[in-house]
Design an enzyme around this catalytic site. Structure first.
Site, PDB file in Angstrom:
ATOM      1  N   GLU A 144       1.498  11.303   0.935  1.00  0.00           N
ATOM      2  CA  GLU A 144       0.728  12.484   1.337  1.00  0.00           C
ATOM      3  C   GLU A 144       1.587  13.736   1.133  1.00  0.00           C
ATOM      4  OE1 GLU A 144      -1.325  12.049   5.114  1.00  0.00           O
ATOM      5  OE2 GLU A 144      -1.426   9.877   4.870  1.00  0.00           O
TER       6      GLU A 144
ATOM      7  N   ASP B 227       1.114   5.247   0.630  1.00  0.00           N
ATOM      8  CA  ASP B 227       0.424   6.346   1.308  1.00  0.00           C
ATOM      9  C   ASP B 227       1.259   7.621   1.136  1.00  0.00           C
ATOM     10  OD1 ASP B 227      -1.081   7.984   2.905  1.00  0.00           O
ATOM     11  OD2 ASP B 227      -0.770   6.860   4.760  1.00  0.00           O
TER      12      ASP B 227
ATOM     13  N   ASP C  51       0.864  -1.184   0.000  1.00  0.00           N
ATOM     14  CA  ASP C  51       0.000   0.000   0.000  1.00  0.00           C
ATOM     15  C   ASP C  51       0.897   1.230   0.000  1.00  0.00           C
ATOM     16  OD1 ASP C  51      -2.691   1.441   0.688  1.00  0.00           O
ATOM     17  OD2 ASP C  51      -1.272   2.153   2.197  1.00  0.00           O
TER      18      ASP C  51
ATOM     19  N   TYR D 188     -11.870  11.809   6.045  1.00  0.00           N
ATOM     20  CA  TYR D 188     -11.977  12.432   7.361  1.00  0.00           C
ATOM     21  C   TYR D 188     -11.049  13.642   7.390  1.00  0.00           C
ATOM     22  CZ  TYR D 188      -8.707   8.428   7.512  1.00  0.00           C
ATOM     23  OH  TYR D 188      -7.769   7.471   7.198  1.00  0.00           O
TER      24      TYR D 188
END
Length: 303
Positions: free
Chosen positions: A66, A64, A62, A137
């Site tokens: 950012e 991620d 995965d 979120y």
């Protein structure tokens, strides 16, 4: 051994560890970066272990990052060309992973804000991915220190706040779908933590009110685990418009996804034929697993 169908992936990056993704994704670096990841995490050649000792531990990778082409944590490198380089990085991962085992999973954690996902080639990246975990979120929080108090993971828009049209789960999901991401590849994120403010007037149970400052948090200002917030035993409230839930004691306001909010989100997942949900993170739940039980019941139990 107990659950042989369970898939375990290693996640690379995150909010605190994305500083060098932009460099790793450059054309001259990406093949070596991907090869290094596969060597360590798929072939199992971890430091200070026998060659191949950790082979078979992970079923995929995965990413991620950012965020591609957008500022995030201070010190992160980002470039306009990250947009295309991210696509090419995923293509390189998929190519090298398929050469090892086509059944290996490749997934990403993806942003919820338009200012971030608009800088990604959503229509081009999804063919390389098994699913997209949308971090649905942190739409509101301590970066708005005087409020107004708000839900940080509302399912639907509210007519009472600015930017209400796009700062909600439904708007994010529809943007990804309109960009061409297949619904079955989309998982929406559910927070196992709340965001709060204090010095809030006792008006409308504290919702959409000005605040003195973010509430004291466990890990950072204005943030606390759901399990810890449940132990406060504040009065609980639910908003039928946004699907949001919150607690308020007359001066301190915490927005959080409780089982009522989760039931609405799992219903939404089923109605929209999405892939499912993900959550951040398990330790934030109550000791008896109140939130993960709500997810199970909402997705896998006949309603």
């Amino acid at each position: 051994a107990m659950y042989p169908d369970l898939k375990v992936l290693i996640s690379i990056g995150g909010w605190t560890l994305s500083a060098d993704f932009s460099d790793a994704a450059l054309p001259e670096n990406r093949a070596a970066f991907v090869a290094g990841c596969l060597d360590m995490f798929i072939r199992g050649n971890l430091p200070d272990m026998e060659p191949g000792a950790a082979a078979g531990l992970f079923d995929g990778i995965d990413l991620d990052w950012e965020y591609p082409a957008a500022p995030a944590r201070r010190g992160n490198v980002y470039r306009p060309e990250d947009t295309r380089n991210f696509t090419e990085l995923l293509a390189e991962f998929r190519r090298q992973m398929d050469a090892v085992d086509p059944d290996l999973l490749l997934t990403i954690a993806a942003p919820a804000g338009e200012d971030k996902y608009s800088l990604m080639e959503l229509d081009r990246i999804h063919p390389y991915l098994d699913w997209v975990n949308v971090m649905a979120y942190d739409y509101h929080g301590a970066w708005e220190p005087q409020g107004p108090t708000n839900f940080h993971a509302p399912l639907f828009a509210s007519p009472h706040t600015a930017h209400s049209d796009d700062l909600n789960v439904d708007a994010t999901v529809r943007a990804y779908l309109e960009a061409g991401v297949p619904p079955h590849k989309l998982n929406i994120g559910i927070p196992f933590y709340g965001r709060g403010w204090t010095g809030v007037p006792d008006v409308d149970h504290g919702l959409y009110q000005a605040a003195d400052e973010p509430a004291a948090g466990l890990y950072e200002t204005g943030v606390n685990d759901y399990g810890a917030l449940r132990r406060l035993e504040f009065p609980e409230f639910h908003d039928p418009v946004t699907g949001g839930s919150w607690i308020f004691d007359g001066t301190t306001f915490w927005a959080m996804d409780d089982p009522t909010a989760i039931a609405l989100k799992t219903d939404y997942v089923r109605q929209m034929d999405l892939g499912g949900v993900m959550f951040w993170e398990l330790a934030g739940d109550t000791r008896d697993g109140e939130l993960i039980t709500a997810i199970f019941e909402g997705l896998l139990t006949a309603r």
